[in-house]
Design a protein around this motif. Structure first.
Motif, mmCIF file in Angstrom:
data_model
loop_
_atom_site.group_PDB
_atom_site.id
_atom_site.type_symbol
_atom_site.label_atom_id
_atom_site.label_comp_id
_atom_site.label_asym_id
_atom_site.label_seq_id
_atom_site.Cartn_x
_atom_site.Cartn_y
_atom_site.Cartn_z
ATOM 1 N N MET A 1 0.792 -1.226 0.024
ATOM 2 C CA MET A 1 -0.177 -0.124 0.033
ATOM 3 C C MET A 1 0.972 1.258 0.080
ATOM 4 S SD MET A 1 -2.980 0.956 2.754
ATOM 5 C CE MET A 1 -4.279 1.564 2.140
ATOM 6 N N SER A 2 0.546 2.346 -0.651
ATOM 7 C CA SER A 2 1.310 3.360 -0.790
ATOM 8 C C SER A 2 0.354 4.708 -0.560
ATOM 9 C CB SER A 2 2.242 3.586 -2.022
ATOM 10 O OG SER A 2 1.566 3.556 -3.023
ATOM 11 N N SER A 3 0.897 5.607 -0.379
ATOM 12 C CA SER A 3 0.220 7.074 -0.186
ATOM 13 C C SER A 3 0.835 8.224 -0.994
ATOM 14 C CB SER A 3 0.148 7.319 1.489
ATOM 15 O OG SER A 3 -0.305 6.132 2.067
ATOM 16 N N LYS A 4 0.048 9.168 -1.558
ATOM 17 C CA LYS A 4 0.371 10.142 -2.364
ATOM 18 C C LYS A 4 0.608 11.419 -1.375
ATOM 19 C CE LYS A 4 -0.762 13.061 -6.223
ATOM 20 N NZ LYS A 4 -1.750 13.424 -7.275
ATOM 21 N N PRO A 5 1.662 12.059 -1.137
ATOM 22 C CA PRO A 5 2.036 13.083 -0.368
ATOM 23 C C PRO A 5 0.799 14.243 -0.727
ATOM 24 C CG PRO A 5 3.866 12.275 -1.314
ATOM 25 C CD PRO A 5 2.852 11.714 -2.126
ATOM 26 N N PRO A 6 0.508 14.936 0.444
ATOM 27 C CA PRO A 6 -0.394 16.177 0.194
ATOM 28 C C PRO A 6 0.171 17.224 -0.518
ATOM 29 C CG PRO A 6 0.027 15.792 2.574
ATOM 30 C CD PRO A 6 0.644 14.544 1.808
ATOM 31 N N ALA A 7 -0.329 18.257 -0.962
ATOM 32 C CA ALA A 7 0.219 19.296 -1.717
ATOM 33 C C ALA A 7 1.192 20.050 -0.584
ATOM 34 C CB ALA A 7 -0.674 20.156 -2.271
ATOM 35 N N ASN A 8 0.618 20.226 0.627
ATOM 36 C CA ASN A 8 1.320 21.176 1.633
ATOM 37 C C ASN A 8 2.875 20.389 1.988
ATOM 38 O OD1 ASN A 8 0.229 19.210 3.057
ATOM 39 N ND2 ASN A 8 0.059 20.573 4.889
ATOM 40 N N VAL A 9 2.820 19.149 1.805
ATOM 41 C CA VAL A 9 4.038 18.447 2.211
ATOM 42 C C VAL A 9 5.098 18.559 1.027
ATOM 43 C CG1 VAL A 9 5.248 15.986 2.627
ATOM 44 C CG2 VAL A 9 3.216 16.853 3.873
ATOM 45 N N ALA A 10 4.423 18.295 -0.212
ATOM 46 C CA ALA A 10 5.242 18.573 -1.456
ATOM 47 C C ALA A 10 5.937 19.818 -1.609
ATOM 48 C CB ALA A 10 4.332 18.307 -2.589
ATOM 49 N N ARG A 11 4.792 21.208 -1.272
ATOM 50 C CA ARG A 11 5.534 22.394 -1.501
ATOM 51 C C ARG A 11 6.631 22.565 -0.233
ATOM 52 N NH1 ARG A 11 4.410 25.803 2.237
ATOM 53 N NH2 ARG A 11 2.759 25.025 3.001
ATOM 54 N N ILE A 12 6.724 22.150 0.871
ATOM 55 C CA ILE A 12 7.647 22.188 1.723
ATOM 56 C C ILE A 12 9.050 21.438 1.338
ATOM 57 C CG2 ILE A 12 8.586 21.546 4.067
ATOM 58 C CD1 ILE A 12 5.577 22.058 4.938
ATOM 59 N N ALA A 13 8.848 20.304 0.896
ATOM 60 C CA ALA A 13 9.943 19.619 0.182
ATOM 61 C C ALA A 13 10.776 20.298 -0.871
ATOM 62 C CB ALA A 13 9.671 18.204 -0.069
ATOM 63 N N ARG A 14 9.870 20.717 -1.929
ATOM 64 C CA ARG A 14 10.267 21.481 -3.089
ATOM 65 C C ARG A 14 10.967 22.990 -2.657
ATOM 66 N NH1 ARG A 14 6.060 20.855 -5.323
ATOM 67 N NH2 ARG A 14 4.942 22.502 -4.647
ATOM 68 N N ASN A 15 10.334 23.690 -1.801
ATOM 69 C CA ASN A 15 10.760 24.982 -1.140
ATOM 70 C C ASN A 15 12.422 24.574 -0.586
ATOM 71 O OD1 ASN A 15 8.635 26.248 -2.375
ATOM 72 N ND2 ASN A 15 7.651 26.615 -0.371
ATOM 73 N N THR A 16 12.273 23.331 -0.066
ATOM 74 C CA THR A 16 13.479 23.276 0.977
ATOM 75 C C THR A 16 14.840 22.834 -0.196
ATOM 76 O OG1 THR A 16 12.288 22.513 2.759
ATOM 77 C CG2 THR A 16 14.424 21.848 2.715
ATOM 78 N N LEU A 17 14.238 22.016 -0.952
ATOM 79 C CA LEU A 17 15.472 21.627 -2.051
ATOM 80 C C LEU A 17 15.746 23.024 -2.719
ATOM 81 C CD1 LEU A 17 13.678 18.508 -3.847
ATOM 82 C CD2 LEU A 17 15.946 18.818 -2.623
ATOM 83 N N GLU A 18 15.136 23.993 -3.115
ATOM 84 C CA GLU A 18 15.280 25.105 -3.799
ATOM 85 C C GLU A 18 16.341 26.048 -2.535
ATOM 86 O OE1 GLU A 18 11.639 27.101 -5.148
ATOM 87 O OE2 GLU A 18 11.337 25.357 -6.411
ATOM 88 N N ARG A 19 15.777 26.061 -1.623
ATOM 89 C CA ARG A 19 16.707 26.763 -0.543
ATOM 90 C C ARG A 19 18.006 26.296 -0.460
ATOM 91 N NH1 ARG A 19 13.212 26.586 3.352
ATOM 92 N NH2 ARG A 19 14.240 25.320 4.593
#
Length: 110
Positions: A1-19
Motif C-alpha cells: 500500500m502506498s500513499s500520495k503526499p499532500p500538496a503542503n508536504v510537497a510544497r515544503i519539500a520543493r521549497n527546501t530543495l530550492e533553498r
C-alpha cells in the motif's frame, strides 16, 4: 500500500530543495537520502509503507536532538531546518503518522 503526499508536504519539500541549492556546501543540511526523499515528496510520488515508517523514525530522532528544534526556529537555513524540511517538515511528520495509522487500521480489518 502506498500513499500520495499532500500538496503542503510537497510544497515544503520543493521549497527546501530550492533553498538548499542556494546555500554554500558547508551550510547545506540533509543527506543524500533526505534529498531523494524531498524529490519524491515534491513530485508527489506515492510513498510506500516502509518509507512512511522511515519518515516517522527520522522525525522522532531529529525532533529530540539537542539543539535541533532551537536551530530550526532560529534560521530556516540552518542544517537542522534544511534536513527537517527535506522530509516534508512538521506537515510531513503529521502526514506520515496519519498514513501509518490508516494502514495499520486497514490491516486489522483484514
Amino acid at each position: 500500500m502506498s500513499s500520495k503526499p499532500p500538496a503542503n508536504v510537497a510544497r515544503i519539500a520543493r521549497n527546501t530543495l530550492e533553498r538548499r541549492k542556494k546555500l554554500p556546501p558547508s551550510r547545506r543540511g540533509g543527506t543524500d537520502v533526505g534529498v531523494k526523499r524531498a524529490s519524491q515528496l515534491a513530485a508527489r510520488q506515492p510513498v510506500s509503507e516502509e518509507t512512511l515508517k522511515r519518515m516517522v523514525s527520522f522525525f522522532a530522532r531529529h525532533e529530540k536532538s539537542p539543539g535541533s528544534k532551537a536551530a530550526r526556529k532560529r534560521s530556516p537555513n540552518s542544517p537542522a531546518a534544511v534536513a527537517w524540511g527535506l522530509w516534508g517538515g512538521s506537515a510531513g511528520r503529521a502526514w506520515a503518522k496519519r498514513e501509518l495509522r490508516k494502514i495499520e487500521r486497514a490491516k486489522k480489518r483484514k
